[in-house]
Scaffold this motif. Structure first.
Motif, PDB file in Angstrom:
ATOM      1  N   SER A   1      58.401 -36.994 -61.951  1.00  0.00           N
ATOM      2  CA  SER A   1      58.967 -37.980 -62.940  1.00  0.00           C
ATOM      3  C   SER A   1      57.883 -38.576 -64.393  1.00  0.00           C
ATOM      4  N   ALA A   2      57.239 -37.291 -64.348  1.00  0.00           N
ATOM      5  CA  ALA A   2      55.396 -37.617 -65.357  1.00  0.00           C
ATOM      6  C   ALA A   2      55.739 -36.374 -66.588  1.00  0.00           C
ATOM      7  N   PHE A   3      56.821 -35.103 -66.060  1.00  0.00           N
ATOM      8  CA  PHE A   3      57.060 -34.277 -66.815  1.00  0.00           C
ATOM      9  C   PHE A   3      57.965 -33.742 -67.541  1.00  0.00           C
ATOM     10  N   ALA A   4      59.375 -33.898 -66.422  1.00  0.00           N
ATOM     11  CA  ALA A   4      60.669 -33.618 -66.645  1.00  0.00           C
ATOM     12  C   ALA A   4      60.968 -34.778 -68.074  1.00  0.00           C
ATOM     13  N   THR A   5      62.318 -34.607 -68.837  1.00  0.00           N
ATOM     14  CA  THR A   5      61.559 -35.489 -69.637  1.00  0.00           C
ATOM     15  C   THR A   5      63.365 -35.998 -69.882  1.00  0.00           C
ATOM     16  N   LYS A   6      64.152 -36.598 -70.513  1.00  0.00           N
ATOM     17  CA  LYS A   6      65.868 -36.578 -70.744  1.00  0.00           C
ATOM     18  C   LYS A   6      66.060 -35.442 -71.970  1.00  0.00           C
ATOM     19  N   GLY A   7      67.023 -34.554 -71.310  1.00  0.00           N
ATOM     20  CA  GLY A   7      67.572 -32.782 -71.802  1.00  0.00           C
ATOM     21  C   GLY A   7      67.051 -32.043 -71.481  1.00  0.00           C
ATOM     22  N   ASP A   8      65.887 -32.592 -70.512  1.00  0.00           N
ATOM     23  CA  ASP A   8      65.665 -30.774 -70.132  1.00  0.00           C
ATOM     24  C   ASP A   8      67.004 -31.009 -68.750  1.00  0.00           C
ATOM     25  N   SER A   9      67.109 -29.299 -68.261  1.00  0.00           N
ATOM     26  CA  SER A   9      67.884 -29.162 -67.501  1.00  0.00           C
ATOM     27  C   SER A   9      67.907 -29.257 -66.033  1.00  0.00           C
ATOM     28  N   ILE A  10      68.630 -28.804 -65.383  1.00  0.00           N
ATOM     29  CA  ILE A  10      68.141 -29.130 -63.874  1.00  0.00           C
ATOM     30  C   ILE A  10      69.476 -28.407 -63.912  1.00  0.00           C
ATOM     31  N   SER A  11      68.955 -27.694 -62.378  1.00  0.00           N
ATOM     32  CA  SER A  11      69.555 -27.341 -61.300  1.00  0.00           C
ATOM     33  C   SER A  11      69.164 -27.153 -60.173  1.00  0.00           C
ATOM     34  N   LYS A  12      70.293 -27.709 -59.189  1.00  0.00           N
ATOM     35  CA  LYS A  12      70.969 -27.486 -57.441  1.00  0.00           C
ATOM     36  C   LYS A  12      71.745 -27.176 -57.129  1.00  0.00           C
ATOM     37  N   PRO A  13      71.769 -25.937 -56.228  1.00  0.00           N
ATOM     38  CA  PRO A  13      73.138 -25.751 -55.493  1.00  0.00           C
ATOM     39  C   PRO A  13      72.769 -26.785 -54.378  1.00  0.00           C
ATOM     40  N   ALA A  14      74.891 -26.923 -53.945  1.00  0.00           N
ATOM     41  CA  ALA A  14      74.466 -27.899 -52.757  1.00  0.00           C
ATOM     42  C   ALA A  14      74.464 -27.787 -51.091  1.00  0.00           C
ATOM     43  N   ASN A  15      73.245 -28.403 -50.958  1.00  0.00           N
ATOM     44  CA  ASN A  15      72.365 -28.173 -49.286  1.00  0.00           C
ATOM     45  C   ASN A  15      70.972 -27.695 -49.590  1.00  0.00           C
ATOM     46  N   ALA A  16      70.495 -26.667 -51.048  1.00  0.00           N
ATOM     47  CA  ALA A  16      69.790 -26.331 -51.461  1.00  0.00           C
ATOM     48  C   ALA A  16      68.569 -27.222 -51.226  1.00  0.00           C
ATOM     49  N   THR A  17      66.973 -26.774 -50.596  1.00  0.00           N
ATOM     50  CA  THR A  17      65.869 -27.184 -50.343  1.00  0.00           C
ATOM     51  C   THR A  17      65.303 -27.261 -51.928  1.00  0.00           C
ATOM     52  N   VAL A  18      65.419 -26.317 -53.249  1.00  0.00           N
ATOM     53  CA  VAL A  18      64.804 -26.713 -53.989  1.00  0.00           C
ATOM     54  C   VAL A  18      65.354 -26.860 -54.673  1.00  0.00           C
ATOM     55  N   LEU A  19      64.859 -27.563 -55.699  1.00  0.00           N
ATOM     56  CA  LEU A  19      65.778 -28.461 -57.435  1.00  0.00           C
ATOM     57  C   LEU A  19      64.811 -27.445 -58.946  1.00  0.00           C
ATOM     58  N   LYS A  20      65.926 -27.135 -59.538  1.00  0.00           N
ATOM     59  CA  LYS A  20      65.017 -25.990 -60.011  1.00  0.00           C
ATOM     60  C   LYS A  20      64.830 -26.879 -61.663  1.00  0.00           C
ATOM     61  N   LEU A  21      63.742 -27.623 -62.392  1.00  0.00           N
ATOM     62  CA  LEU A  21      63.443 -27.399 -64.030  1.00  0.00           C
ATOM     63  C   LEU A  21      63.556 -26.952 -65.117  1.00  0.00           C
ATOM     64  N   TYR A  22      64.555 -27.218 -66.045  1.00  0.00           N
ATOM     65  CA  TYR A  22      64.319 -25.883 -67.008  1.00  0.00           C
ATOM     66  C   TYR A  22      63.397 -26.648 -67.848  1.00  0.00           C
ATOM     67  N   LYS A  23      62.171 -26.235 -68.983  1.00  0.00           N
ATOM     68  CA  LYS A  23      62.039 -27.108 -69.840  1.00  0.00           C
ATOM     69  C   LYS A  23      60.949 -26.136 -70.716  1.00  0.00           C
ATOM     70  N   ASP A  24      60.799 -26.678 -71.422  1.00  0.00           N
ATOM     71  CA  ASP A  24      60.252 -25.365 -72.884  1.00  0.00           C
ATOM     72  C   ASP A  24      60.548 -23.609 -72.182  1.00  0.00           C
ATOM     73  N   ASP A  25      62.056 -23.085 -72.314  1.00  0.00           N
ATOM     74  CA  ASP A  25      61.956 -21.690 -71.484  1.00  0.00           C
ATOM     75  C   ASP A  25      61.223 -21.404 -70.353  1.00  0.00           C
ATOM     76  N   LYS A  26      60.435 -22.604 -69.766  1.00  0.00           N
ATOM     77  CA  LYS A  26      60.065 -22.541 -68.503  1.00  0.00           C
ATOM     78  C   LYS A  26      60.630 -22.648 -67.275  1.00  0.00           C
ATOM     79  N   VAL A  27      60.950 -21.840 -65.730  1.00  0.00           N
ATOM     80  CA  VAL A  27      61.368 -22.964 -64.733  1.00  0.00           C
ATOM     81  C   VAL A  27      60.409 -23.865 -63.921  1.00  0.00           C
TER      82      VAL A  27
END
Length: 131
Positions: free
Chosen positions: A82-108
């Motif tokens: 909540s303190a690190f992610a911002t509007k405009g960052d991308s996220i991905s999570k497949p259905a039933n996955a246990t990890v969400l990925k945040l894509y920020k500044d060309d890093k995951v």
């Protein structure tokens, strides 16, 4: 004597309301957790807020609002989502996955999350609520 009955009745109403509200909030959290867990999510964050450890967000043009309680797995130290992610960052999570990925500044950055619900129900489609 009449005042003591009124005080007892008011106390009883207060206690019953709190029990009902606790049950309602717990049930809502379980439903929101199951919706998040079973959904495939991919896109840019368009809405982001946090409340008592839970993060609420929307992705892309969708009106669906998701809720999850993240814990850091990798990335910039132990940054809170909540303190690190911002509007405009991308996220991905497949259905039933246990990890969400945040894509920020060309890093995951990877985030696990707490499941508040039991295992997803078989043959039951759970859709995010439009809020």
């Amino acid at each position: 004597m009449k005042k003591s009955y009124l005080a007892i009745a008011a106390l009883l109403v207060f206690i019953l309301f709190n029990i009902w509200n606790h049950y309602r909030v717990k049930q809502r959290g379980e439903q929101d957790s199951e919706i998040f867990y079973t959904s495939g999510i991919n896109g840019k964050i368009t809405y982001l807020s946090a409340n008592v450890g839970a993060v609420y967000f929307k992705v892309g043009n969708s009106e669906a609002k998701y809720m999850f309680i993240p814990t850091s797995v990798s990335g910039k130290g132990e940054e809170r989502f909540s303190a690190f992610a911002t509007k405009g960052d991308s996220i991905s999570k497949p259905a039933n996955a246990t990890v969400l990925k945040l894509y920020k500044d060309d890093k995951v950055y990877k985030y696990k999350f707490k499941k508040l619900h039991e295992q997803p129900h078989q043959n039951k489609k759970v859709k995010p609520k439009e809020r």
